[in-house]
Motif scaffolding. Sequence first.
Motif, PDB file in Angstrom:
ATOM      1  N   ALA A   1      10.269  14.219  65.090  1.00  0.00           N
ATOM      2  CA  ALA A   1      10.291  15.660  65.696  1.00  0.00           C
ATOM      3  C   ALA A   1      11.268  15.357  67.019  1.00  0.00           C
ATOM      4  O   ALA A   1      11.557  14.493  67.589  1.00  0.00           O
ATOM      5  CB  ALA A   1       8.908  15.646  66.567  1.00  0.00           C
ATOM      6  N   GLY A   2      11.853  16.587  67.234  1.00  0.00           N
ATOM      7  CA  GLY A   2      13.299  16.547  68.108  1.00  0.00           C
ATOM      8  C   GLY A   2      14.681  16.356  67.653  1.00  0.00           C
ATOM      9  O   GLY A   2      15.424  16.373  68.264  1.00  0.00           O
ATOM     10  N   SER A   3      14.403  15.839  66.347  1.00  0.00           N
ATOM     11  CA  SER A   3      15.844  15.377  65.781  1.00  0.00           C
ATOM     12  C   SER A   3      16.738  16.669  65.411  1.00  0.00           C
ATOM     13  O   SER A   3      16.266  17.790  65.347  1.00  0.00           O
ATOM     14  CB  SER A   3      15.658  14.600  64.122  1.00  0.00           C
TER      15      SER A   3
ATOM     16  N   SER B   1      21.247  19.499  54.133  1.00  0.00           N
ATOM     17  CA  SER B   1      21.192  18.430  55.258  1.00  0.00           C
ATOM     18  C   SER B   1      21.920  17.558  54.801  1.00  0.00           C
ATOM     19  O   SER B   1      22.148  16.930  53.728  1.00  0.00           O
ATOM     20  CB  SER B   1      19.624  17.993  55.403  1.00  0.00           C
ATOM     21  N   LEU B   2      22.655  16.917  55.697  1.00  0.00           N
ATOM     22  CA  LEU B   2      23.733  15.967  55.619  1.00  0.00           C
ATOM     23  C   LEU B   2      23.475  14.791  56.331  1.00  0.00           C
ATOM     24  O   LEU B   2      23.815  13.561  56.085  1.00  0.00           O
ATOM     25  CB  LEU B   2      25.268  16.180  56.077  1.00  0.00           C
ATOM     26  N   GLY B   3      22.594  14.694  57.500  1.00  0.00           N
ATOM     27  CA  GLY B   3      22.379  13.743  58.301  1.00  0.00           C
ATOM     28  C   GLY B   3      21.573  14.167  59.497  1.00  0.00           C
ATOM     29  O   GLY B   3      21.579  15.670  59.670  1.00  0.00           O
ATOM     30  N   PHE B   4      21.141  13.567  60.602  1.00  0.00           N
ATOM     31  CA  PHE B   4      20.529  13.855  61.703  1.00  0.00           C
ATOM     32  C   PHE B   4      20.911  12.891  62.841  1.00  0.00           C
ATOM     33  O   PHE B   4      21.204  11.708  62.603  1.00  0.00           O
ATOM     34  CB  PHE B   4      18.811  13.849  61.292  1.00  0.00           C
ATOM     35  N   VAL B   5      20.890  13.590  64.175  1.00  0.00           N
ATOM     36  CA  VAL B   5      21.013  12.540  65.326  1.00  0.00           C
ATOM     37  C   VAL B   5      19.474  12.744  65.977  1.00  0.00           C
ATOM     38  O   VAL B   5      18.756  13.767  66.115  1.00  0.00           O
ATOM     39  CB  VAL B   5      21.648  13.419  66.086  1.00  0.00           C
ATOM     40  N   SER B   6      19.029  11.515  66.523  1.00  0.00           N
ATOM     41  CA  SER B   6      17.951  11.481  67.089  1.00  0.00           C
ATOM     42  C   SER B   6      18.012  10.531  68.426  1.00  0.00           C
ATOM     43  O   SER B   6      18.631   9.579  68.314  1.00  0.00           O
ATOM     44  CB  SER B   6      16.649  10.592  66.304  1.00  0.00           C
ATOM     45  N   PHE B   7      17.248  10.977  69.316  1.00  0.00           N
ATOM     46  CA  PHE B   7      17.216  10.279  70.793  1.00  0.00           C
ATOM     47  C   PHE B   7      15.719   9.451  70.720  1.00  0.00           C
ATOM     48  O   PHE B   7      15.471   9.029  71.747  1.00  0.00           O
ATOM     49  CB  PHE B   7      17.541  11.191  71.781  1.00  0.00           C
ATOM     50  N   ASN B   8      14.957   9.515  69.715  1.00  0.00           N
ATOM     51  CA  ASN B   8      14.017   8.721  69.724  1.00  0.00           C
ATOM     52  C   ASN B   8      14.078   7.391  69.055  1.00  0.00           C
ATOM     53  O   ASN B   8      14.049   7.156  67.821  1.00  0.00           O
ATOM     54  CB  ASN B   8      12.718   9.431  68.833  1.00  0.00           C
ATOM     55  N   LEU B   9      14.532   6.516  69.649  1.00  0.00           N
ATOM     56  CA  LEU B   9      14.680   5.113  69.167  1.00  0.00           C
ATOM     57  C   LEU B   9      13.534   4.495  68.514  1.00  0.00           C
ATOM     58  O   LEU B   9      12.521   4.590  69.098  1.00  0.00           O
ATOM     59  CB  LEU B   9      15.383   4.354  70.108  1.00  0.00           C
ATOM     60  N   PRO B  10      13.402   3.780  67.777  1.00  0.00           N
ATOM     61  CA  PRO B  10      12.323   3.023  67.264  1.00  0.00           C
ATOM     62  C   PRO B  10      11.702   1.889  68.154  1.00  0.00           C
ATOM     63  O   PRO B  10      12.600   1.443  68.911  1.00  0.00           O
ATOM     64  CB  PRO B  10      12.769   2.376  65.826  1.00  0.00           C
ATOM     65  N   ASP B  11      10.419   1.754  67.994  1.00  0.00           N
ATOM     66  CA  ASP B  11       9.795   0.626  68.850  1.00  0.00           C
ATOM     67  C   ASP B  11      10.368  -0.726  68.281  1.00  0.00           C
ATOM     68  O   ASP B  11      10.738  -0.735  67.273  1.00  0.00           O
ATOM     69  CB  ASP B  11       8.359   0.941  69.065  1.00  0.00           C
ATOM     70  N   ALA B  12      10.500  -1.707  69.231  1.00  0.00           N
ATOM     71  CA  ALA B  12      10.676  -3.144  68.790  1.00  0.00           C
ATOM     72  C   ALA B  12       9.532  -3.533  67.887  1.00  0.00           C
ATOM     73  O   ALA B  12       8.363  -3.134  67.873  1.00  0.00           O
ATOM     74  CB  ALA B  12      10.798  -3.869  70.085  1.00  0.00           C
ATOM     75  N   PRO B  13      10.077  -4.471  66.993  1.00  0.00           N
ATOM     76  CA  PRO B  13       9.100  -4.877  65.971  1.00  0.00           C
ATOM     77  C   PRO B  13       8.212  -5.749  66.708  1.00  0.00           C
ATOM     78  O   PRO B  13       8.577  -6.392  67.496  1.00  0.00           O
ATOM     79  CB  PRO B  13       9.915  -5.596  64.775  1.00  0.00           C
ATOM     80  N   GLN B  14       6.814  -5.726  66.228  1.00  0.00           N
ATOM     81  CA  GLN B  14       5.894  -6.621  66.809  1.00  0.00           C
ATOM     82  C   GLN B  14       5.973  -7.778  66.241  1.00  0.00           C
ATOM     83  O   GLN B  14       6.354  -7.994  65.167  1.00  0.00           O
ATOM     84  CB  GLN B  14       4.429  -6.003  66.110  1.00  0.00           C
ATOM     85  N   LYS B  15       5.731  -8.762  67.188  1.00  0.00           N
ATOM     86  CA  LYS B  15       5.930 -10.364  66.729  1.00  0.00           C
ATOM     87  C   LYS B  15       4.622 -11.002  66.458  1.00  0.00           C
ATOM     88  O   LYS B  15       3.591 -10.552  67.047  1.00  0.00           O
ATOM     89  CB  LYS B  15       6.399 -10.990  67.764  1.00  0.00           C
TER      90      LYS B  15
END
Length: 236
Positions: A153-155, A222-236
């Motif tokens: 959402a927000g993209s 749709s050709l692409g998207f821009v998002s400011f919601n970066l993914p969370d760091a992967p869990q270790k």
Amino acid sequence: MENLNKNLKYLRIRKRLSQTRLSHRIGIGASSISAYEKRRSTPKISSLLKYSKYFNRKLEELVNEDISLSDQIKQQDTKGDQLRVLPILVDSKNEEMISLVPVKAAAGYLNGYSDAEFISELPNFRMPFSELSENKTYRAFQIEGDSMLPVPAGSYIICEYVQDWEHIKDDSCCIVLTADDGIVYKRIKKDFSNNQLLLNSDNSEYLSFEVSLNQVLEVWKSLGFVSFNLPDAPQK
């Protein structure tokens, strides 16, 4: 009311619904739906209102018209041969700008999509990406909700205008501007024989639905998207 039973069956089948599935969606018993379609029973006004709301049809249409026939008569121009007004903005070098439709402007866009003054008041910019051609028209739409995850959402969806809807590839992602639902971002399947588009979500929690071509105002690939919601760091 001689067309009523035919209309109720036509609308159900057009949405690819069994009597049981329609029963769950509109709150009318499956046995009653069967009786209405076979003309063994006449629905009460309360039931007709449920049909009217779900299928977005006027009561007069349900009762008096042959909807299957009127839908064929009102067949939409899928090739774009008829005039479609598409206002665009150009810069001082006469180069076309990209208009941005943020969420807060989505409701206004439904009324102002063909209004040059409204488009000029939107944020307009250029993007230096080699993937964007100089001889095509682009627009960016900000989306709400999570129906198309993993696009969050927000993209901002960067799109190319589609004049000829017959060029749309099935299962491609598009922004569709509809008279009833406004701006929606979905995967499209063409069903021109039934004068409609099938709109599907990538998030399986959301149901697919159909929209009549007569309700479609614009289609943007749709050709692409821009998002400011970066993914969370992967869990270790």
